[in-house]
Design a protein around this motif. Structure first.
Motif, PDB file in Angstrom:
ATOM      1  N   GLU A 581       0.855  -1.179   0.000  1.00  0.00           N
ATOM      2  CA  GLU A 581       0.000   0.000   0.000  1.00  0.00           C
ATOM      3  C   GLU A 581       0.895   1.236   0.000  1.00  0.00           C
ATOM      4  N   TYR A 582       0.477   2.265  -0.691  1.00  0.00           N
ATOM      5  CA  TYR A 582       1.285   3.479  -0.841  1.00  0.00           C
ATOM      6  C   TYR A 582       1.108   4.377   0.370  1.00  0.00           C
ATOM      7  N   MET A 583       2.232   4.865   0.915  1.00  0.00           N
ATOM      8  CA  MET A 583       2.204   5.764   2.057  1.00  0.00           C
ATOM      9  C   MET A 583       2.543   7.180   1.578  1.00  0.00           C
ATOM     10  N   PRO A 584       1.576   8.051   1.480  1.00  0.00           N
ATOM     11  CA  PRO A 584       1.801   9.375   0.887  1.00  0.00           C
ATOM     12  C   PRO A 584       2.791  10.239   1.660  1.00  0.00           C
ATOM     13  N   ASN A 585       2.928  10.001   2.963  1.00  0.00           N
ATOM     14  CA  ASN A 585       3.846  10.823   3.749  1.00  0.00           C
ATOM     15  C   ASN A 585       5.228  10.192   3.914  1.00  0.00           C
ATOM     16  N   LYS A 586       5.442   9.115   3.129  1.00  0.00           N
ATOM     17  CA  LYS A 586       6.759   8.466   3.082  1.00  0.00           C
ATOM     18  C   LYS A 586       7.186   7.981   4.468  1.00  0.00           C
ATOM     19  N   SER A 587       8.490   8.036   4.751  1.00  0.00           N
ATOM     20  CA  SER A 587       8.986   7.470   6.011  1.00  0.00           C
ATOM     21  C   SER A 587       9.131   8.551   7.085  1.00  0.00           C
ATOM     22  N   LEU A 588       9.172   8.104   8.312  1.00  0.00           N
ATOM     23  CA  LEU A 588       9.222   9.020   9.456  1.00  0.00           C
ATOM     24  C   LEU A 588      10.443   9.930   9.414  1.00  0.00           C
ATOM     25  N   ASP A 589      11.578   9.415   8.937  1.00  0.00           N
ATOM     26  CA  ASP A 589      12.788  10.237   8.947  1.00  0.00           C
ATOM     27  C   ASP A 589      12.681  11.438   8.016  1.00  0.00           C
ATOM     28  N   SER A 590      11.815  11.354   6.973  1.00  0.00           N
ATOM     29  CA  SER A 590      11.676  12.480   6.057  1.00  0.00           C
ATOM     30  C   SER A 590      11.042  13.689   6.750  1.00  0.00           C
ATOM     31  N   TYR A 591      10.327  13.455   7.849  1.00  0.00           N
ATOM     32  CA  TYR A 591       9.773  14.545   8.646  1.00  0.00           C
ATOM     33  C   TYR A 591      10.647  14.851   9.857  1.00  0.00           C
ATOM     34  N   LEU A 592      11.030  13.792  10.565  1.00  0.00           N
ATOM     35  CA  LEU A 592      11.654  13.958  11.875  1.00  0.00           C
ATOM     36  C   LEU A 592      12.998  14.679  11.807  1.00  0.00           C
ATOM     37  N   PHE A 593      13.754  14.460  10.734  1.00  0.00           N
ATOM     38  CA  PHE A 593      15.104  15.028  10.654  1.00  0.00           C
ATOM     39  C   PHE A 593      15.204  16.180   9.651  1.00  0.00           C
ATOM     40  N   ASP A 594      14.046  16.656   9.185  1.00  0.00           N
ATOM     41  CA  ASP A 594      14.020  17.807   8.279  1.00  0.00           C
ATOM     42  C   ASP A 594      13.666  19.047   9.104  1.00  0.00           C
ATOM     43  N   PRO A 595      14.563  20.025   9.209  1.00  0.00           N
ATOM     44  CA  PRO A 595      14.297  21.207  10.049  1.00  0.00           C
ATOM     45  C   PRO A 595      13.002  21.927   9.688  1.00  0.00           C
ATOM     46  N   ASP A 596      12.603  21.884   8.400  1.00  0.00           N
ATOM     47  CA  ASP A 596      11.395  22.584   7.987  1.00  0.00           C
ATOM     48  C   ASP A 596      10.128  21.784   8.275  1.00  0.00           C
ATOM     49  N   LYS A 597      10.232  20.448   8.232  1.00  0.00           N
ATOM     50  CA  LYS A 597       9.046  19.608   8.405  1.00  0.00           C
ATOM     51  C   LYS A 597       8.813  19.163   9.845  1.00  0.00           C
ATOM     52  N   LYS A 598       9.885  19.066  10.644  1.00  0.00           N
ATOM     53  CA  LYS A 598       9.724  18.469  11.980  1.00  0.00           C
ATOM     54  C   LYS A 598       8.716  19.196  12.870  1.00  0.00           C
ATOM     55  N   PRO A 599       8.540  20.542  12.739  1.00  0.00           N
ATOM     56  CA  PRO A 599       7.518  21.185  13.585  1.00  0.00           C
ATOM     57  C   PRO A 599       6.104  20.677  13.303  1.00  0.00           C
ATOM     58  N   GLN A 600       5.871  20.089  12.110  1.00  0.00           N
ATOM     59  CA  GLN A 600       4.551  19.526  11.811  1.00  0.00           C
ATOM     60  C   GLN A 600       4.239  18.333  12.709  1.00  0.00           C
ATOM     61  N   LEU A 601       5.299  17.686  13.217  1.00  0.00           N
ATOM     62  CA  LEU A 601       5.110  16.574  14.153  1.00  0.00           C
ATOM     63  C   LEU A 601       5.127  17.141  15.570  1.00  0.00           C
ATOM     64  N   ASP A 602       3.982  17.700  16.006  1.00  0.00           N
ATOM     65  CA  ASP A 602       3.927  18.214  17.371  1.00  0.00           C
ATOM     66  C   ASP A 602       3.939  17.050  18.351  1.00  0.00           C
ATOM     67  N   TRP A 603       3.917  17.368  19.638  1.00  0.00           N
ATOM     68  CA  TRP A 603       4.061  16.292  20.617  1.00  0.00           C
ATOM     69  C   TRP A 603       2.905  15.299  20.539  1.00  0.00           C
ATOM     70  N   SER A 604       1.704  15.779  20.296  1.00  0.00           N
ATOM     71  CA  SER A 604       0.561  14.873  20.218  1.00  0.00           C
ATOM     72  C   SER A 604       0.752  13.846  19.101  1.00  0.00           C
ATOM     73  N   LYS A 605       1.228  14.304  17.928  1.00  0.00           N
ATOM     74  CA  LYS A 605       1.458  13.380  16.814  1.00  0.00           C
ATOM     75  C   LYS A 605       2.603  12.422  17.141  1.00  0.00           C
ATOM     76  N   ARG A 606       3.645  12.953  17.767  1.00  0.00           N
ATOM     77  CA  ARG A 606       4.801  12.097  18.083  1.00  0.00           C
ATOM     78  C   ARG A 606       4.414  11.015  19.098  1.00  0.00           C
ATOM     79  N   PHE A 607       3.616  11.378  20.092  1.00  0.00           N
ATOM     80  CA  PHE A 607       3.210  10.370  21.073  1.00  0.00           C
ATOM     81  C   PHE A 607       2.324   9.319  20.408  1.00  0.00           C
ATOM     82  N   SER A 608       1.472   9.765  19.486  1.00  0.00           N
ATOM     83  CA  SER A 608       0.628   8.820  18.752  1.00  0.00           C
ATOM     84  C   SER A 608       1.484   7.870  17.911  1.00  0.00           C
ATOM     85  N   ILE A 609       2.551   8.401  17.308  1.00  0.00           N
ATOM     86  CA  ILE A 609       3.458   7.561  16.513  1.00  0.00           C
ATOM     87  C   ILE A 609       4.185   6.570  17.413  1.00  0.00           C
TER      88      ILE A 609
END
Length: 824
Positions: A581-609
Motif C-alpha cells: 500500500e502506498y504511504m503518501p507521507n513516506k517514512s518518518l525520517d523524512s519529517y523527523l530530521f528535516d528542520p522545515d518539516k519536523k515542527p509539523q510533528l507536534d508532541w501529540s502526533k509524536r506520542f501517537s506515533i
C-alpha cells in the motif's frame, strides 16, 4: 655477648628477615620495607589471576621482572619491567625505594629500573591488581594511582586497559614487540592507534604501516570481517570531552583469560585460555591481501579471485608497473561539451586508509560534497560513521569474500559514458533476444491453443493488474519457506512483470521513492487508479532473495493497522517484486530530521506515533499467528499514512520464533548499527528484547528529533550516553525537540524518556517486554522501575543477582507496580 653468640644472633636475624620478605611477598602488594628477592618468592593478585616476579625467557640466561597469568600451565609474560636492562645474575631485588618509587636493583646495589614517579610518597605501596595492572598508590588505603603498568605497557594489551588518544592527534605506537623470542627488549614491530578521521588499529614495521583494522563505526572495526563478532566483542570508545578519547576492552565473560599481543615476528594475535591451552581467536596479518597496501594506490587486492591485484574501474596498470593510473582526466565541475565527473562503485571492500573528512551528512549530501570538491577522489557512507571522504590516493583496499563496504570512486564522465554504453548494448541485445524468444513462445502457445479449439476469434489486450500468468514462474509455496518451515502458500495477487512496468512508467527515476539494502522502491498507479509502492529486488543481491521470501511469507500472514500491508508480488524470471500500500507521507525520517518539516510533528502526533509503533511490535511479538522478531526496526522503516499513522515496514531481516523459543543465535549479524542491541551486534544473540532495544533508540530519536549518530561529534558517544547524562542530572526534559516544547505535555514526555531509558539497558533481561512497554506508556498509574546506567559497551554483561526478574507478561492492570531497582 661472646663472638659465637653474636654470630648466631646475626645469622638468625638475617634468616628471619629473609623469611619475612618472602612471606609478605606472597600477598598482592609491596609496601615500604618489603622486597621481592629473585628466587625467593612472587606476589599474586588478590583474586589469584596474575603473578609478578623474576623470570628468564626459555633459552635465555638473563633475568627480568615480569607479570604473567597465575595458575595455568602455559604462562606467557604480559609485561616486563627491565626489558632494556636485564640482570645477569640471580641476585636481583624488587622493592620500594626511599624516594617512593618501585625499583629493581642488582646484587651490587645498582638501580637497573625505576617507576620514575615524580609525585611519589614516602608511604607509597605497589599493588598487583586482578586486571594484571601493577599500580603504585601514595598510601596503603589510597585509591589514587601515582603510576601503573597499564600506562607503561610492553607488547600485550589486556582487558580493562585504557588506551588514551586525542581525536585530532598523531599516531600512537603503544605496544612494542620483543626483539626475539628470548629477548624482551623492544623489537621492530609496534601496535597502536591512528585516531585521525575515525580511529583504527595499526601495526607498524619500524615507521611503515604493516596492517590496519579499518575504521571504528561505534560497534566494530569495519576492516575486519572474518571474525567480527568474536574479535571485536567488548571494545568500547569513550569520549571524555575536549577531543580526548580512550579505548577499553571487556570480554563477555570472566571465566577465561584474554590477551592481545604483537609478537616478535610482527603478527598481532588475540588469544583466549580454553581447555588447558591458549586458543588463537584471530591473527593479522596472515596472508598477502592482509599486508598493507599490497596492490598500491587505486589497486584492489581481490580475495574472491586468488588474492590477485586489480585496478579499480577507470584505472589501468601503468606501463607494466604494479600500480594503477587513472585512464581519463577528471573535469571537476561542468565543462562545456564534456559533462560532469561521476562515481563508480567498488563493492564489498575494506575502505581506503587516510580518510580526510568524516561528517554526519546523509549519503546524498556526502556524494554532493565530494563532487563539489575538486580534490575529492572518493567517498563512502558507512552506518555508524556516516560520510567519509578521501582527497588523496586510495590505498590499502581489499575486496572481501563476504562483508565489506561500498567505495564510490570519482571517475571522468567519459569513463562513466563507456560503462553506460556497454550496459546499454547489453540491454539492447537482451531485449532483442528476449523479444525473439517471446515471439517463438507466443507462436507455440497459439498453435497449442488452436489444437485444443479454445482460441478466440478476437485478440483481447491483456489487462494491467493481477494475473495468474505470473504463476508460471512461481515455484510454489514450499519455495517460500522461512528457516526451513513450509507455509500453506500466500493469499496474494500475483502480478505480471509487464503490468508493473506500465504502472511505474518503466521504473523511472521520477517515480523512485527510496532505496533499501536490497533494491529500490517506486511509486506506481494501477489501471483502477490505486496508488501502490513497488519494491524491486536488486539483481546483484544474492542475499536479497532470502529477504524477499521472508517478506512474502511473513507479511502475507500479518494484518495490523500499524504494519504496512502487502498487496501482491511478482516472481518472474530474475525479477522479484513486492507491492505495498502506498504511504503518501513516506517514512518518518523524512519529517523527523528535516528542520522545515519536523515542527509539523507536534508532541501529540509524536506520542501517537510512539504508541502506534509499540502496538505494531506488540502484535508481532505476541498477538499475531506467528511470533516475529523484526531485527531492523529504525526510523526509516516507519512509514506514515495520509493521517500520519505509523506503519512498520521492511520485514526482510525478520525471523520467526516457535511458541517456546525465547532467543536464537546467528553467525551473520544484519540490521543497522546504532539500533542494534549489544548482545546481538557483538554475539549474534537475538530475542524479542533485541527489538525492544531498537524501539528504545527509536523512541529517543522521536523525542529529540535528532539522529542517534548525530551525538558522535559531541562529548558523548551516542544519544543513549547523552540521554543518560541528562537523566542522571535531573534534566531529562532538555532532550525534547526545542521546536515542539510549547505543544508538549511535560509529564508525558518524561514518562516516554523514562521508558526509553529502560528499553536501552545493556542486559536484555533488564529491558521490559512490549506488553510492559505499552502499559508503561499509556498507563498513568503504572510505577516505573529506575533504569541502570548504560555502560555504552559493545558486549554482553553477565547477569547480576538483583536483576529485574518480574514476569512482565502478567502486567495487565493500570495499577500494576513493577519493582524498582536502584541505578548503579
Amino acid at each position: 655477648m661472646g663472638s659465637r653468640h653474636f654470630r648466631c644472633f646475626f645469622w638468625f636475624s638475617l634468616v628471619t628477615c629473609h623469611f619475612y620478605s618472602v612471606f609478605v611477598s606472597a600477598g598482592n602488594r609491596i609496601p615500604k620495607g618489603v622486597s621481592v628477592v629473585d628466587g625467593g618468592g612472587t606476589i599474586i593478585s588478590a583474586g589469584e589471576r596474575f603473578e609478578l616476579g623474576f623470570f628468564s625467557p626459555n633459552g635465555s640466561r638473563f633475568r627480568y621482572v615480569g607479570i604473567w597469568h597465575y595458575g595455568i600451565s602455559v604462562q606467557p609474560v604480559v609485561w616486563v619491567a627491565n626489558r632494556d636492562k636485564p640482570l645477569s645474575g640471580n641476585d636481583g631485588v624488587l622493592a620500594m625505594g626511599d624516594d617512593g618509587n618501585l625499583q629493581i636493583k642488582s646484587g651490587d646495589g645498582e638501580i637497573v629500573w625505576s617507576s620514575n614517579v615524580t609525585s611519589s610518597s614516602p608511604n607509597s605501596t605497589a599493588v598487583l591488581l586482578d586486571t594484571g595492572n601493577l599500580a603504585i598508590f601514595p598510601s596503603p588505603n589510597s585509591k589514587k594511582m601515582l603510576w601503573q603498568s597499564f600506562y607503561n605497557p610492553t607488547d600485550t594489551y589486556l582487558p580493562d586497559m585504557e588506551v588514551h588518544m586525542e581525536a585530532a592527534g598523531k599516531e600512537l605506537q603503544i605496544f612494542h614487540s620483543w626483539k626475539t623470542a628470548i629477548d624482551p627488549s623492544p623489537g621492530n614491530y609496534s601496535l597502536g592507534l591512528d585516531p585521525r578521521g575515525s580511529p583504527q588499529i595499526v601495526i607498524w614495521e619500524g615507521k611503515n604501516r604493516r596492517w590496519r583494522s579499518g575504521h571504528w563505526n561505534g560497534i566494530s572495526f569495519i576492516g575486519v570481517t572474518d571474525v567480527r563478532t568474536i574479535y571485536l566483542s567488548g571494545f568500547r570508545l569513550t569520549n571524555q570531552g575536549n577531543g580526548k578519547l580512550f579505548f577499553t576492552y571487556t570480554p563477555s565473560g570472566d571465566s577465561s583469560f584474554v590477551k592481545f599481543q604483537i609478537d616478535w615476528e610482527g603478527v598481532e594475535r588475540q588469544e583466549t585460555w580454553s581447555n588447558g591451552e591458549w586458543r588463537v581467536v584471530q591473527a593479522h596479518p596472515v596472508d598477502d591481501c592482509d599486508r598493507y597496501n599490497r596492490c598500491g594506490p587505486f589497486g584492489v587486492c581481490d580475495r574472491t579471485d586468488g588474492m590477485r591485484c586489480r585496478c579499480m574501474e577507470g584505472f589501468a596498470i601503468n606501463d607494466g608497473e604494479q600500480w594503477c593510473k587513472r585512464r581519463a582526466r577528471l573535469q571537476c565541475g561542468v565543462v562545456e561539451g564534456v559533462g560532469n565527473d561521476g562515481f563508480g562503485e567498488v563493492e564489498g571492500v575494506k575502505l581506503p586508509d587516510f580518510v580526510d573528512y568524516v561528517g554526519l551528512e546523509s549519503a546524498q549530501e556526502c556524494e554532493r560534497r565530494c563532487l563539489h570538491n575538486c580534490s575529492c577522489t572518493g567517498y563512502a557512507f558507512v552506518s555508524g560513521i556516516n560520510c567519509m571522504i578521501w582527497t588523496g590516493d586510495l590505498v590499502d583496499v581489499e575486496r572481501f569474500v563476504e562483508g565489506g563496504n561500498t567505495l564510490f570512486v570519482r571517475l571522468a564522465a567519459s569513463e562513466l559514458g563507456e560503462t553506460k554504453r556497454a550496459y546499454r548494448a547489453v540491454i539492447i541485445t537482451a531485449a532483442v533476444v528476449g523479444s525473439f524468444l517471446l515471439f517463438i513462445a507466443g507462436w507455440l502457445f497459439l498453435q497449442r491453443r488452436r489444437k485444443r479449439g479454445v482460441v478466440s476469434e478476437t485478440n483481447e489486450v491483456p489487462k494491467v493488474g493481477p494475473s495468474r500468468e505470473c504463476s508460471i514462474d512461481y515455484s510454489g509455496p514450499s519455495d517460500l519457506g522461512v528457516e526451513g518451515q513450509q507455509g500453506n502458500g500466500t493469499e496474494l495477487a500475483l502480478y505480471s512483470f509487464n503490468s508493473l512496468v506500465a504502472a511505474t512508467d518503466n521504473f523511472s527515476d521520477d517515480n523512485k521513492l527510496g532505496q533499501g539494502g536490497f533494491g529500490h522502491v517506486y511509486k506506481g498507479i494501477l489501471p483502477d487508479g490505486q496508488e501502490i509502492a513497488v519494491k524491486r529486488l536488486s539483481r546483484k543481491s544474492g542475499q536479497g532473495l532470502q529477504e524477499f521470501k521472508n517478506e512474502v511469507m511473513l507479511i502475507a500472514k500479518l494484518q495490523h493497522r500499524n504494519l504496512v500491508r502487502l498487496l501482491g508480488c511478482c516472481i518472474q524470471g530474475e525479477e522479484n517484486i513486492l507491492l505495498y500500500e502506498y504511504m503518501p507521507n513516506k517514512s518518518l525520517d523524512s519529517y523527523l530530521f528535516d528542520p522545515d518539516k519536523k515542527p509539523q510533528l507536534d508532541w501529540s502526533k509524536r506520542f501517537s506515533i510512539i504508541t502506534g509503533i509499540a502496538r505494531g511490535l506488540l502484535y508481532l511479538h505476541r498477538d499475531s499467528r506467528l511470533r516475529i522478531i523484526h531485527r531492523d526496526l529504525k526510523v526509516s522503516n516507519i512509514l506514515l499514512d495520509e493521517d500520519m499513522n505509523p506503519k512498520i515496514s521492511d520485514f526482510g531481516m525478520a525471523r520467526i520464533f516457535g511458541g517456546n523459543q525465547n532467543e536464537a543465535n546467528t553467525n551473520i549479524v544484519v540490521g543497522t548499527y546504532g539500533y542494534m542491541a549489544p548482545e546481538y551486534a557483538m554475539e549474534g544473540l537475538f530475542s524479542l528484547k533485541s527489538d525492544v532495544y531498537s524501539f528504545g533508540v527509536l523512541l529517543l530519536e522521536i523525542i529529540t528529533g535528532q539522529r542517534n549518530a548525530s551525538y558522535r561529534s559531541t562529548d558523548f558517544s551516542n544519544m543513549v550516553a547523552y540521554a543518560w547524562d541528562l537523566w542522571d542530572k535531573g534534566r531529562a526534559i532538555e532532550l525534547l525537540d526545542s521546536s515542539i516544547r510549547a505543544s508538549s505535555l511535560q509529564e508525558q514526555v518524561l514518562r516516554c524518556i523514562h521508558v526509553g531509558m529502560l528499553c536501552v539497558q545493556d542486559v536484555a533481561a533488564n529491558r521490559p517486554n512490549m506488553p510492559a512497554v505499552l502499559l508503561m506508556l499509556e498507563g498513568e498509574n503504572v510505577a516505573l522501575p529506575l533504569p541502570r546506567q548504560p555502560t555504552f559497551t559493545s558486549m554482553r554483561y553477565n547477569l547480576d543477582e538483583d536483576m529485574w526478574n518480574v514476569n512482565q507478561d502478567a502486567a495487565s492492570s493500570n495499577n500494576v507496580t513493577i519493582t524498582a531497582i536502584l541505578g548503579r
